[in-house]
Design a protein around this motif. Structure first.
Motif, PDB file in Angstrom:
ATOM      1  N   UNK A 164     -20.958 101.145 116.069  1.00 17.43           N
ATOM      2  CA  UNK A 164     -20.761  99.688 116.059  1.00 17.43           C
ATOM      3  C   UNK A 164     -21.634  98.983 115.027  1.00 17.43           C
ATOM      4  N   UNK A 165     -22.828  99.456 114.788  1.00 18.08           N
ATOM      5  CA  UNK A 165     -23.716  98.861 113.780  1.00 18.08           C
ATOM      6  C   UNK A 165     -23.809  99.740 112.535  1.00 18.08           C
ATOM      7  N   UNK A 166     -22.834 100.635 112.370  1.00 19.35           N
ATOM      8  CA  UNK A 166     -22.763 101.458 111.180  1.00 19.35           C
ATOM      9  C   UNK A 166     -23.870 102.492 111.096  1.00 19.35           C
ATOM     10  N   UNK A 167     -24.030 103.058 109.900  1.00 20.51           N
ATOM     11  CA  UNK A 167     -25.051 104.081 109.693  1.00 20.51           C
ATOM     12  C   UNK A 167     -26.445 103.509 109.927  1.00 20.51           C
ATOM     13  N   UNK A 168     -26.645 102.258 109.535  1.00 21.19           N
ATOM     14  CA  UNK A 168     -27.940 101.621 109.782  1.00 21.19           C
ATOM     15  C   UNK A 168     -28.233 101.586 111.281  1.00 21.19           C
ATOM     16  N   UNK A 169     -27.235 101.308 112.068  1.00 16.26           N
ATOM     17  CA  UNK A 169     -27.429 101.261 113.509  1.00 16.26           C
ATOM     18  C   UNK A 169     -27.802 102.619 114.087  1.00 16.26           C
ATOM     19  N   UNK A 170     -27.176 103.685 113.589  1.00  9.95           N
ATOM     20  CA  UNK A 170     -27.513 105.035 114.055  1.00  9.95           C
ATOM     21  C   UNK A 170     -28.967 105.339 113.717  1.00  9.95           C
ATOM     22  N   UNK A 224     -10.941 113.896 116.285  1.00  5.06           N
ATOM     23  CA  UNK A 224     -11.988 114.616 115.572  1.00  5.06           C
ATOM     24  C   UNK A 224     -12.355 113.888 114.292  1.00  5.06           C
ATOM     25  N   UNK A 225     -11.957 112.614 114.190  1.00  6.89           N
ATOM     26  CA  UNK A 225     -12.247 111.810 113.004  1.00  6.89           C
ATOM     27  C   UNK A 225     -13.692 111.348 113.024  1.00  6.89           C
ATOM     28  N   UNK A 226     -14.416 111.605 111.948  1.00  8.93           N
ATOM     29  CA  UNK A 226     -15.807 111.191 111.864  1.00  8.93           C
ATOM     30  C   UNK A 226     -15.911 109.815 111.211  1.00  8.93           C
ATOM     31  N   UNK A 227     -17.001 109.099 111.463  1.00  9.02           N
ATOM     32  CA  UNK A 227     -17.200 107.815 110.781  1.00  9.02           C
ATOM     33  C   UNK A 227     -17.222 108.012 109.270  1.00  9.02           C
ATOM     34  N   UNK A 228     -16.833 106.989 108.509  1.00  6.24           N
ATOM     35  CA  UNK A 228     -16.757 107.130 107.046  1.00  6.24           C
ATOM     36  C   UNK A 228     -18.108 107.503 106.443  1.00  6.24           C
ATOM     37  N   UNK A 229     -18.081 108.546 105.619  1.00  3.66           N
ATOM     38  CA  UNK A 229     -19.291 108.968 104.931  1.00  3.66           C
ATOM     39  C   UNK A 229     -20.251 109.772 105.781  1.00  3.66           C
ATOM     40  N   UNK A 230     -19.864 110.144 106.985  1.00  4.05           N
ATOM     41  CA  UNK A 230     -20.765 110.887 107.878  1.00  4.05           C
ATOM     42  C   UNK A 230     -20.061 112.103 108.477  1.00  4.05           C
ATOM     43  N   UNK A 231     -19.618 113.052 107.650  1.00  5.27           N
ATOM     44  CA  UNK A 231     -18.856 114.195 108.169  1.00  5.27           C
ATOM     45  C   UNK A 231     -19.662 115.066 109.132  1.00  5.27           C
ATOM     46  N   UNK A 232     -20.997 115.052 109.012  1.00  2.73           N
ATOM     47  CA  UNK A 232     -21.826 115.874 109.903  1.00  2.73           C
ATOM     48  C   UNK A 232     -21.732 115.440 111.364  1.00  2.73           C
ATOM     49  N   UNK A 233     -21.255 114.236 111.600  1.00  2.00           N
ATOM     50  CA  UNK A 233     -21.194 113.738 112.969  1.00  2.00           C
ATOM     51  C   UNK A 233     -20.115 114.427 113.804  1.00  2.00           C
ATOM     52  N   UNK A 234     -19.339 115.294 113.172  1.00  2.00           N
ATOM     53  CA  UNK A 234     -18.382 116.080 113.957  1.00  2.00           C
ATOM     54  C   UNK A 234     -19.109 116.984 114.951  1.00  2.00           C
TER      55      UNK A 234
END
Length: 402
Positions: A164-170, A224-234
């Motif tokens: 919800x807050x993008x990569x910064x939020x993670x 199995x779709x990962x957030x944009x630019x974060x394929x490792x999150x699979x």
């Protein structure tokens, strides 16, 4: 009050800019231990100490020479901590946010457990900007301080609001949790450490994994779709890992020294009290593998039954813990119900580990500051009886605490 809060924000912002790793620095070595020891008494089990997840180059710990010594621990878990805007408004103090009153009634139950695990269905903001709007969740950093003070040692962070807050939020979520001595099991802001469990050192060593059907708010669509630019999150998507991948991760954790592996799964159908085929299939496979010892389920926002499979518990859904959902805002009856579920693990001299499960029903009092209160046969009896009926629906041997 304002000075202390400004100092905390400054410290968190410093962590964001000064650390060499995007995931932020580890908390001071004595942070968790000091907080833990202050909650331990002669009548309570020793609290777990927090172990940072190993890096790829770390040497796996050697098996303990006392691995088969008799030991016991308790793990307490709750459902979704989902602070809607109305919850945060009730927590606002004028110069920050305070959630202590919302958790006060359950603090004694959490604090007496060896390990407390929460389901954090929100990002956390280091500087209290970009906060929750409608169904996009980003919560004040003060929430983490309350979670630690109540007795939680870590949280599951894989859910459909992770992004919800993008990569910064993670990134900020992990930094805020670490600043308060809390572990995070779930997605990382970089590929480094992706899929690594949270670890707790206790008389029985615990590894905690966290996966979700989605990390973006694509409601009810297993993907199995990962957030944009974060394929490792699979690594934190159970639709991508399936049972085989989760079992492999659990086996690696045990090879690295864990006595127990706990898996948090964000799964099931929202506002549906029935366990889905997907939940049953995956839960059965994980527990029958012998690699996974406990499953903590969330997402339906209602209590679903527990089950005991191969001597191990699956809590299909422990409902909501803190949210503004309820019939007054169009949610089904039961959306204010939750539980504090406590599993006791005991290892005998032969190395066999057995489990028993107790729970305390809870209810969110929306009309009085969103306080989480205990539901009993005489206080909020309708909620109490709904929860007891739901927990025992499949013949689970869990016992409700008096």
């Amino acid at each position: 009050m304002r000075g202390a809060r400004v100092a905390l924000v400054a410290a968190l912002l410093g962590a964001l800019t000064a650390c060499s790793s995007p995931d932020g620095p580890a908390p001071p070595a004595d942070t968790a231990g000091a907080a833990s020891s202050s909650r331990t008494s002669a009548t309570q089990p020793a609290r777990a100490s927090v172990s940072r997840p190993p890096t790829a180059s770390a040497t796996s710990p050697a098996p303990s020479p006392t691995a088969a010594a008799p030991a016991s621990i308790t793990i307490s878990a709750i459902g979704d901590v989902l602070p809607h805007a109305a919850v945060n408004q009730d927590a606002a103090t004028g110069d920050g946010y305070g959630y202590d009153a919302m958790f006060a009634a359950v603090k004694p139950t959490i604090a007496r457990s060896t390990i407390g695990i929460c389901q954090l269905e929100t990002a956390l903001s280091a500087d209290n900007t970009r906060l929750t709007r409608k169904n996009t969740f980003n919560s004040p950093h003060e929430l983490a301080r309350t979670l630690r003070d109540v007795g939680f040692d870590g949280c599951s962070t894989a859910n459909n609001h992770t992004w919800d807050a993008g990569l910064r939020g993670v990134r900020e979520t992990r930094q805020v949790l670490a600043a308060h001595g809390l572990q995070a099991a779930g997605p990382t802001a970089t590929a480094a450490g992706s899929g690594a469990p949270a670890r707790y050192d206790a008389p029985l060593r615990v590894a905690h994994l966290s996966l979700s059907y989605s990390l973006m708010n694509s409601i009810e669509e297993d993907t199995s779709t990962t957030p944009p630019g974060a394929p490792w999150m699979r690594d934190n998507l159970y639709a991508a890992q399936r049972a085989e991948g989760i079992i492999a991760s659990a086996r690696r954790a045990k090879a690295d020294g864990a006595d127990l592996v706990v898996v948090s799964l964000h799964w099931g159908s929202q506002f549906d009290p029935a366990v889905t085929t997907d939940q049953r299939t995956i839960g059965d496979a994980l527990l029958r593998s012998g690699a996974v010892d406990l499953i903590i389920g969330a997402h339906p926002h209602l209590i679903q039954p527990c089950a005991k499979i191969n001597g191990r518990y699956v809590l299909y859904s422990v409902g909501n813990f803190l949210s503004t959902q309820g019939t007054a805002v169009g949610s089904p009856v039961g959306a204010q119900d939750g539980v504090v579920a406590t599993v006791r693990f005991e290892r005998d001299r032969a190395g066999r580990i057995s489990q028993s499960l107790t729970y305390r029903p809870t209810w969110v009092d929306r009309g009085h500051g969103h306080r989480v209160v205990l539901a009993t046969p005489t206080s909020h009896p309708e909620s109490y009886h709904r929860t007891v009926a739901a927990m025992s629906r499949s013949g689970c041997d869990a016992k409700v605490e008096p």
